[in-house]
Design a protein around this motif. Structure first.
Motif, short mmCIF file in Angstrom:
data_model
loop_
_atom_site.label_atom_id
_atom_site.label_comp_id
_atom_site.label_asym_id
_atom_site.label_seq_id
_atom_site.Cartn_x
_atom_site.Cartn_y
_atom_site.Cartn_z
N ASP A 140 0.81 -1.22 0.00
CA ASP A 140 0.00 0.00 0.00
C ASP A 140 0.84 1.27 0.00
OD1 ASP A 140 -2.22 1.60 0.01
OD2 ASP A 140 -2.62 1.41 2.14
N LYS A 228 -3.60 -2.55 -6.95
CA LYS A 228 -3.45 -1.12 -6.61
C LYS A 228 -2.91 -0.35 -7.80
CE LYS A 228 -1.99 2.38 -3.50
NZ LYS A 228 -1.51 2.85 -2.24
N ARG A 242 -9.86 5.65 -7.45
CA ARG A 242 -8.93 5.44 -6.33
C ARG A 242 -9.65 5.46 -5.00
NH1 ARG A 242 -2.70 7.48 -5.87
NH2 ARG A 242 -2.27 6.47 -3.89
N1 GLY Z 1 -3.81 3.99 0.66
C1 GLY Z 1 -4.80 4.30 -0.29
C2 GLY Z 1 -4.25 4.97 -1.51
O1 GLY Z 1 -3.07 4.93 -1.76
O2 GLY Z 1 -5.01 5.59 -2.21
#
Ligand code: GLY
Length: 366
Positions: A140, A228, A242
């Motif tokens: 993250d 991610k 996001r």
């Molecule tokens: N931790 C969430 C983001 O990077 O948007």
């Protein structure tokens, strides 16, 4: 080794996240260090004990010189403040670090957030790379370019989006993590699975990360970063998709900060785990997922050994009231990131207060 490329639309560039074992020593294979005037490593007192000498030696060897600068700040979220950044600015200035330097952020989320912010703002921006040493950081914090610090107790209130040049996630560094710290990082892996990939969710919850071998852990880290990466390259600055990454964090942040004033402070990932249960419950109460799916999620969080309840002397009213000061409110209306199914996230969802209160009550129940 796995390499995940992240496109940065705003700069028409990309950077790589490298995931593997024994890769810190091979840094020069992945980044051309010849053009940098100096290297300045930012780390904290915990990480410095284990890895600073190794990383320093790697850069000293690669750059054929010994003047690798280091800055070690006191470990802990309480030091993720502007005061620490200011101290780093003064040190950078004293050591005459110029715009052509490379900042190396060596550590977990606190280091990469704070060091990334210092790099992005000193002299209006110096290149940096992240060498992530915690599971939470790998999946993250070190990826996606959110940098910043807390403003007193207000989490991440000051910061900028600034992408690193490279991210290194070396599984060797996970071996020195206490179980509880490793485990809490796994909450973000489950979050990525829940919002984007049902099959990955089913795979990732089979056993606790504490029982995983290196290969299993590396696979979970890699898939998690891929998810991610896909989201942040679609929406670098959190205008839309996001926001999905905030799943579990709206209630999670509240209980995390409430827990700070108790004798049992929660780690971020532990609060997110409980937050995911609460926000899955809201998804269930609003008819977005069915009871079966909710129970699957709750059991999964429990089975990997993350907490599913917030055990503390507090009330629904207190938790609810704190929600309205959370930074994710817009004109008093909380925009939720919830689930439409396992593996399907949905953002900007408006929810009736009564469901929110019910979900808070649920996670406060023993
Ligand atoms: N931790 C969430 C983001 O990077 O948007």
């Amino acid at each position: 080794m796995h390499s995940i490329d992240i496109l940065v639309p705003s700069h028409k560039s990309k950077y790589s996240v490298l995931v593997g074992t024994d890769i810190i020593g091979q840094i020069s294979k992945f980044i051309d260090l010849s053009g940098y005037s100096s290297v300045y490593i930012i780390t904290d007192s915990n990480v410095a004990r284990y890895y600073l000498d190794t990383v320093k030696d790697v850069f000293a060897h690669e750059l054929h010189r010994k003047d690798i600068h280091t800055y070690i700040f006191q470990a802990g979220e309480q030091h993720k403040q502007l005061g620490t950044v200011e101290a780093i600015y003064h040190d950078l200035a004293e050591k005459r670090i110029d715009r052509k330097a490379l900042i190396v952020n060596l550590g977990g989320g606190v280091v990469t957030d704070l060091g990334g912010f210092a790099a992005a703002t000193f002299l209006r921006g110096i290149a940096c790379i992240n060498i992530s040493t915690t599971l939470e950081g790998m999946v993250d914090a070190s990826v996606g370019g959110k940098t910043g610090v807390n403003l007193g107790i207000l989490k991440n209130y000051v910061g900028v989006f600034a992408q690193p040049k490279l991210v290194i996630a070396d599984s060797n560094t996970l071996k020195t993590l206490p179980d509880r710290v490793l485990l809490q990082g796994y909450a973000e892996v489950i979050k990525h699975a829940l919002i984007a990939d049902k099959r990955f969710f089913e795979e990732s919850i089979k056993i606790s990360p504490l029982k995983m071998d290196d290969d299993m852990l590396l696979q979970a880290i890699t898939r998690s970063i891929e998810i991610k990466a896909q989201i942040v390259q679609e929406d670098e600055t959190e205008k839309a998709a996001r926001k999905l990454l905030n799943f579990g964090h709206t209630i999670g942040h509240v209980i995390e900060s409430l827990s700070m004033n108790t004798d049992k402070p929660l780690y971020h990932g532990e609060a997110v785990a409980i937050g995911m249960v609460a926000e899955s419950y809201i998804s269930y109460l609003t008819g977005m997922i069915d009871e079966n799916e909710f129970e699957t999620i709750e059991n999964a969080v429990r089975n990997v050994q993350l907490p599913i309840r917030y055990i503390a002397k507090t009330t629904v009213k207190k938790v609810f009231e704190k929600l309205v000061t959370d930074k994710k409110t817009e004109s008093g209306n909380i925009k939720w990131s919830l689930l439409m199914g396992i593996g399907v996230g949905e953002f900007n969802v408006a929810v009736d207060d009564k469901f929110v209160r019910e979900a808070i009550e649920y996670i406060l129940a023993p």
